[in-house]
Write a protein that holds these residues in place. Structure first.
Motif, PDB file in Angstrom:
ATOM      1  N   SER A  53     -54.010  57.013  41.905  1.00 47.58           N
ATOM      2  CA  SER A  53     -54.640  56.593  40.643  1.00 47.58           C
ATOM      3  C   SER A  53     -53.800  55.645  39.803  1.00 47.58           C
ATOM      4  O   SER A  53     -54.351  54.967  38.927  1.00 47.58           O
ATOM      5  CB  SER A  53     -55.042  57.815  39.818  1.00 47.58           C
ATOM      6  OG  SER A  53     -54.096  58.831  39.926  1.00 47.58           O
ATOM      7  N   CYS A  54     -52.483  55.567  40.025  1.00 47.99           N
ATOM      8  CA  CYS A  54     -51.721  54.618  39.201  1.00 47.99           C
ATOM      9  C   CYS A  54     -51.954  53.197  39.714  1.00 47.99           C
ATOM     10  O   CYS A  54     -52.291  52.999  40.883  1.00 47.99           O
ATOM     11  CB  CYS A  54     -50.230  54.965  39.204  1.00 47.99           C
ATOM     12  SG  CYS A  54     -49.405  54.729  40.783  1.00 47.99           S
ATOM     13  N   SER A  55     -51.777  52.216  38.833  1.00 49.50           N
ATOM     14  CA  SER A  55     -52.037  50.819  39.216  1.00 49.50           C
ATOM     15  C   SER A  55     -50.720  50.091  39.429  1.00 49.50           C
ATOM     16  O   SER A  55     -49.682  50.466  38.861  1.00 49.50           O
ATOM     17  CB  SER A  55     -52.817  50.121  38.102  1.00 49.50           C
ATOM     18  OG  SER A  55     -51.972  49.944  36.976  1.00 49.50           O
ATOM     19  N   ILE A  56     -50.792  49.022  40.190  1.00 50.99           N
ATOM     20  CA  ILE A  56     -49.573  48.250  40.439  1.00 50.99           C
ATOM     21  C   ILE A  56     -49.095  47.604  39.127  1.00 50.99           C
ATOM     22  O   ILE A  56     -47.888  47.506  38.878  1.00 50.99           O
ATOM     23  CB  ILE A  56     -49.799  47.239  41.592  1.00 50.99           C
ATOM     24  CG1 ILE A  56     -48.483  46.919  42.265  1.00 50.99           C
ATOM     25  CG2 ILE A  56     -50.523  46.002  41.168  1.00 50.99           C
ATOM     26  CD1 ILE A  56     -47.932  47.991  43.129  1.00 50.99           C
ATOM     27  N   GLY A  57     -50.036  47.228  38.260  1.00 52.08           N
ATOM     28  CA  GLY A  57     -49.645  46.669  36.951  1.00 52.08           C
ATOM     29  C   GLY A  57     -48.864  47.689  36.138  1.00 52.08           C
ATOM     30  O   GLY A  57     -47.845  47.364  35.518  1.00 52.08           O
ATOM     31  N   GLY A  58     -49.335  48.938  36.150  1.00 57.29           N
ATOM     32  CA  GLY A  58     -48.625  50.014  35.435  1.00 57.29           C
ATOM     33  C   GLY A  58     -47.274  50.289  36.066  1.00 57.29           C
ATOM     34  O   GLY A  58     -46.282  50.522  35.374  1.00 57.29           O
ATOM     35  N   ASN A  59     -47.217  50.246  37.400  1.00 60.30           N
ATOM     36  CA  ASN A  59     -45.934  50.460  38.100  1.00 60.30           C
ATOM     37  C   ASN A  59     -44.921  49.400  37.676  1.00 60.30           C
ATOM     38  O   ASN A  59     -43.746  49.692  37.452  1.00 60.30           O
ATOM     39  CB  ASN A  59     -46.093  50.363  39.623  1.00 60.30           C
ATOM     40  CG  ASN A  59     -46.978  51.422  40.244  1.00 60.30           C
ATOM     41  OD1 ASN A  59     -47.281  51.359  41.416  1.00 60.30           O
ATOM     42  ND2 ASN A  59     -47.415  52.392  39.460  1.00 60.30           N
TER      43      ASN A  59
END
Ligand code: FAD
Ligand code: 2HG
Ligand code: ZN
Length: 463
Positions: free
Chosen positions: A137-143
């Motif tokens: 569920s996490c996004s690459i942008g958030g990562n």
């Protein structure tokens, strides 16, 4: 759409998806912290970078703050919108754009999940090696915005190592192309690296070019039971010097009890104070023999009391579950979290001081320890007893965190190893960063976001 500003936005950008229903405001206004009451103005879900630019220009005209939002799995309140902000969710911008076999890179929109990136890399026989339990569920942008770490940092490093280029919409709605996938680029300040870990305060990441690498050799997964905390770093030193480690993660018996109650299967009989899940290259007989020899040596030394090596992929997954399910198993208790780090060489002394501090300050409160100890990163989850109300609990935890920040300062550590500062830790930033550094960070923020509309109140208090 009762707010005239939103009506104007909807009118000028009719292709935008704009949400204002109470359920949506709740859903998109919070992250995994669940501490703040969501109160966003609205949610906008752009489908292209041009849409993002147009929304940012509108926000500037209207002086509306924007909260960039990925999967909202963040644990520091970075994606919380509790003050009438516009949540800009990258959820619909989730496409894999291109794979380049010569550069061995993958270009994706920022809303792609980490899992989708893993799958896309695998299709080309390569891997994107950053990995952790929120992958679905996490996004690459958030990562990228948090410089996420995870379970394979010991081998591959943090997200920062794997970003070759970024497309970023600035706080004034312009587009920056940062580093363009170059391997070598000594042409001045590297704004790509500045964006990594900036928690949505310097720009909105809309696309990323990620480096990929070869898959590692076949691995084995081992679960170890340890008699005490001192054994932890001894076993780590032994394993690191004799095996090619991919992961070395620890958790306490308390953590294990929560995971078992949540449905995982016990893998070692009895109760032991500490456990380690480790994964290492084991593609050939000598590597597997070395692992057994290391285990036997640890057993002889009394550093390990029991252990099991997974015999199948399913068993390996079951062992990993004991470590990876900790956060989810504790989530219903809404723990107060610390996410701290020291240099690996300081871990034994730091752990000792932590044990003294936490035992003294939380005499009647359950404290769960786990984390990426091979990277010097310890997670502490403090569980509120039913007898304590929420406010008194947070006050107590904040008091302990101030003491913890002093201990960290003494050991040269960080108040945020991998989750970011967000709202949760901004009061403790000065224990990790000097006054000069913080002033310079604020100066950088003013250069990138002169009107202060990007994620205000995160990382630093509002201006
Ligand atoms: P969000 O929570 O949506 O946002 C996080 C921050 O990034 C916010 O400040 C937000 O404003 C900003 N942001 C989001 N998207 C953008 C964008 N496109 N442009 C600019 N800013 C943006 N973290 C680790 O590091 N290691 C772990 O091992 C780990 N394990 C986890 C396990 C579980 C079960 C959970 C729930 C969380 C875990 N996390 C871990 C924390 C979290 O998953 C990471 O911080 C992750 O990187 C957040 O990604 P996200 O898309 O959910 O970001
Ligand atoms: C992990 O390592 C995550 O599992 C989450 O970083 C840590 O829940 C936490 O405190
Ligand atoms: Zn972690």
């Amino acid at each position: 759409m009762s707010d005239p500003r939103l009506a104007q936005l909807a009118h000028s950008l009719p292709q935008l998806r704009l949400l204002t229903a109470a359920d949506d405001l709740q859903h998109y206004g919070r992250d995994w912290t669940r501490r703040w009451t969501p109160a966003p103005l609205a949610i906008v879900l752009p489908a292209s970078r041009e849409d993002v630019q147009a929304v940012v220009r509108w926000a500037n005209q209207q002086q509306v703050a924007i909260v960039p939002s990925g999967g909202r799995t963040g644990l520091s309140g970075g994606a919380v919108a509790a003050n009438g902000e516009l949540v800009l969710s990258l959820e619909r911008m989730n496409r894999v754009l291109a794979f380049d076999p010569v550069d061995r890179s993958l270009s994706v929109q920022a809303g792609a999940t980490l899992h989708a990136v893993h799958e896309a890399a695998r299709e080309h026989g390569l891997i994107y090696p950053v990995d952790f339990a929120a992958r679905g569920s996490c996004s690459i942008g958030g990562n990228i915005a948090t410089n996420a770490g995870g379970i394979r940092v010991i081998r591959y490093g943090n997200t920062r190592e794997w970003v070759a280029g970024l497309s970023v919409v600035t706080a004034t709605g312009e587009l920056l192309e940062l580093n363009r996938g170059l391997v070598k680029n000594s042409s001045g300040y590297d704004f790509r690296q500045l964006m990594i870990g900036s928690e949505g305060t310097l720009g909105i990441i809309v696309e990323a070019t990620l480096k990929l690498t070869d898959p590692p050799p076949p691995a084995q997964v081992m679960l170890l039971a340890l008699p005490d905390m001192d054994a932890l770093m001894r076993v780590f030193a032994l394993f690191r010097s004799t095996l090619a480690l991919q992961a070395f993660e620890f958790f306490t018996n308390q953590a294990l009890q929560h995971v078992l109650a949540h449905g995982a299967q016990r893998a070692i009989d009895g109760e032991h104070p500490f456990y380690v899940v480790t994964e290492f290259d084991a593609g050939d007989e000598p590597a597997r023999d070395a692992a057994l020899a290391a285990f036997e040596q640890a057993l002889t030394q009394g550093w390990v009391s029991d252990g099991v090596i997974a015999q199948s992929a399913a068993q390996a997954a079951a062992l990993w579950r004991l470590r990876e399910d900790i956060t989810e198993s504790l989530a219903p208790r809404r723990p107060y979290k610390n996410d701290v780090s020291v240099r690996v060489s300081r871990v034994p002394a730091f752990l000792h001081d932590m044990q003294v501090l936490l035992t003294r300050e939380y005499p009647d409160i359950e404290v769960v320890w786990f984390g990426h100890i091979g990277d010097g990163n310890l997670h502490i989850n403090v569980l509120r007893p039913d007898t304590l109300d929420e406010d008194a609990f947070i006050t107590q935890c904040e008091h302990v965190t101030r003491l913890l920040a002093q201990t960290l300062q003494h050991h040269g550590g960080s108040i945020s190893a991998e989750h970011g500062i967000g709202l949760v830790k901004r009061a403790y930033l000065q224990g990790t960063r000097s006054a000069l550094e913080i002033a310079m960070m604020q100066g950088v923020r003013r250069v990138f976001d002169p009107s202060g509309i990007l994620n205000p109140g995160k990382l630093f208090a509002r201006d």
